[in-house]
Design a protein around this motif. Structure first.
Motif, PDB file in Angstrom:
ATOM      1  N   HIS A  68     -15.830 -30.316 -93.814  1.00 20.65           N
ATOM      2  CA  HIS A  68     -17.097 -30.464 -94.537  1.00 20.65           C
ATOM      3  C   HIS A  68     -18.021 -29.266 -94.391  1.00 20.65           C
ATOM      4  O   HIS A  68     -19.169 -29.326 -94.818  1.00 20.65           O
ATOM      5  CB  HIS A  68     -17.831 -31.720 -94.031  1.00 20.65           C
ATOM      6  N   ALA A  81     -20.467 -33.888-102.486  1.00 22.07           N
ATOM      7  CA  ALA A  81     -19.235 -34.683-102.499  1.00 22.07           C
ATOM      8  C   ALA A  81     -19.306 -35.785-103.554  1.00 22.07           C
ATOM      9  O   ALA A  81     -18.314 -36.074-104.237  1.00 22.07           O
ATOM     10  CB  ALA A  81     -18.989 -35.281-101.117  1.00 22.07           C
ATOM     11  N   ALA A  82     -20.472 -36.406-103.685  1.00 20.11           N
ATOM     12  CA  ALA A  82     -20.633 -37.464-104.684  1.00 20.11           C
ATOM     13  C   ALA A  82     -20.477 -36.910-106.097  1.00 20.11           C
ATOM     14  O   ALA A  82     -19.882 -37.558-106.970  1.00 20.11           O
ATOM     15  CB  ALA A  82     -22.002 -38.127-104.526  1.00 20.11           C
ATOM     16  N   LEU A  85     -16.786 -36.475-106.825  1.00 15.16           N
ATOM     17  CA  LEU A  85     -16.144 -37.769-107.040  1.00 15.16           C
ATOM     18  C   LEU A  85     -16.518 -38.349-108.398  1.00 15.16           C
ATOM     19  O   LEU A  85     -15.666 -38.916-109.106  1.00 15.16           O
ATOM     20  CB  LEU A  85     -16.546 -38.734-105.918  1.00 15.16           C
ATOM     21  N   SER A 226     -10.136 -39.425-102.905  1.00 13.66           N
ATOM     22  CA  SER A 226     -11.416 -38.717-102.776  1.00 13.66           C
ATOM     23  C   SER A 226     -12.517 -39.655-102.296  1.00 13.66           C
ATOM     24  O   SER A 226     -13.379 -39.260-101.509  1.00 13.66           O
ATOM     25  CB  SER A 226     -11.807 -38.092-104.113  1.00 13.66           C
ATOM     26  N   PHE A 230     -14.800 -39.342 -98.979  1.00 11.19           N
ATOM     27  CA  PHE A 230     -16.258 -39.477 -99.075  1.00 11.19           C
ATOM     28  C   PHE A 230     -16.760 -40.521 -98.095  1.00 11.19           C
ATOM     29  O   PHE A 230     -17.773 -40.326 -97.408  1.00 11.19           O
ATOM     30  CB  PHE A 230     -16.621 -39.848-100.509  1.00 11.19           C
TER      31      PHE A 230
END
Length: 321
Positions: A68, A81-82, A85, A226, A230
């Protein structure tokens, strides 16, 4: 012309020795202060290492840094990250609409049945935009309820349910202890979910859609992988809050729309006119930070929603009364 000698400043030997002594003393004091600062830095580093050991994060800081880009999770990491996704979900839904394995109305009806639990026949044709957004809503619910809100640590659904219950029990008694336990538990979590578990999640949450869309498990496996990564970032990484954890939230279809509390992907004309509108689809779940007795919406991770009036402009979607 007479020669005028220049005056030269001369100090006595005693004054010179006195100044040299004072300079040496000052230099020694500066050097001593430097050594003290270095010792303080060492003590701080040892203290941080001790804290990391007690919190159970000493062994996985290097792994978290590789995965990360740092040893802790922050709003920027979560938002980045969101966003990735969300794009994966949208690409999958767009691919289904672009080359539908079944009529769009059948796909829409299957997704609606899985979401609402109602098996009434859908008496209208859905537009591609409506199908794409209902698919995004269905996948958002799966990710929120089955992956983020559950502690997916093993490839056993039953074990994950038990671990989630243990965490809830610990959190109700002592959030800090629950946070340390959660990090230690995720330090031994599986790297990826196996295909059998992925298929079981989809069969349980999207049974009708699984039948209508052939190969749903294979097509959505990268998305769920993914989503699992997350979830591990949210629950297993060190953060600034040691007494809180993240939960996902997906508004129900047709529920009242509160524009100031969500992120709208398209303008809501009814809300701009001061009229009440409803949720047409949630295309990405929101996150809330839960502490004991308190729920706080994360400002940068609100659920992403499209309203009913925006969907209605693309086709014949039934409006809620």
């Amino acid at each position: 012309m007479a020669y005028i000698p220049q005056q030269i400043d001369v100090v006595s030997g005693e004054q010179y020795r006195y100044a040299l002594t004072n300079f040496r003393i000052a230099h020694e004091k500066v050097e001593e202060q430097r050594r003290q600062l270095e010792e303080q830095e060492k003590q701080v580093a040892l203290l941080r290492a001790r804290i990391a050991l007690l919190e159970g994060t000493a062994n996985d800081e290097q792994q978290e840094s590789r995965n990360h880009g740092g040893s802790s999770v922050d709003d920027f990491s979560i938002k980045n990250a969101a966003s990735q996704l969300e794009r994966s979900i949208n690409r999958w839904a767009a691919d289904v609409v672009r080359a539908p394995p079944s009529p769009l109305s059948d796909i829409y009806g299957a997704a609606l049945r899985d979401i609402s639990g109602s098996y009434d026949h859908v008496p209208y044709d859905a537009s591609p935009m409506q199908v794409q957004n209902i698919l995004r809503h269905a996948m958002s619910e799966v990710i929120g309820s089955e992956i983020i809100n559950n502690l997916v640590v093993t490839n056993s659904s039953e074990a994950n349910v038990q671990l989630t219950r243990i965490h809830e029990h610990l959190f109700a008694r002592n959030p800090v202890v629950a946070c340390v336990w959660r990090r230690q538990t995720f330090s031994a979590a599986v790297e990826t979910c196996d295909p059998e578990m992925t298929a079981a999640i989809l069969a349980e949450t999207l049974p009708a859609l699984t039948k209508v869309i052939g190969g749903l498990t294979n097509n959505t496996a990268p998305i769920l992988a993914s989503a699992y990564t997350f979830s591990r970032m949210l629950h297993g990484s060190p953060s600034s809050s040691t007494d809180a954890f993240y939960r996902s939230f997906v508004p129900e279809l047709g529920s009242i729309l509160y524009p100031r509390q969500i992120e709208l992907v398209r303008r809501c004309l009814k809300s701009e006119r001061g009229e009440q509108d409803r949720v047409g689809a949630t295309i990405f779940p929101g996150l809330v930070k839960v502490t004991r007795g308190t729920v706080t919406a994360t400002e940068q991770n609100q659920e992403t929603v499209i309203c009913e009036c925006a969907l209605a402009s693309s086709g014949n979607v039934p409006m809620q009364g």
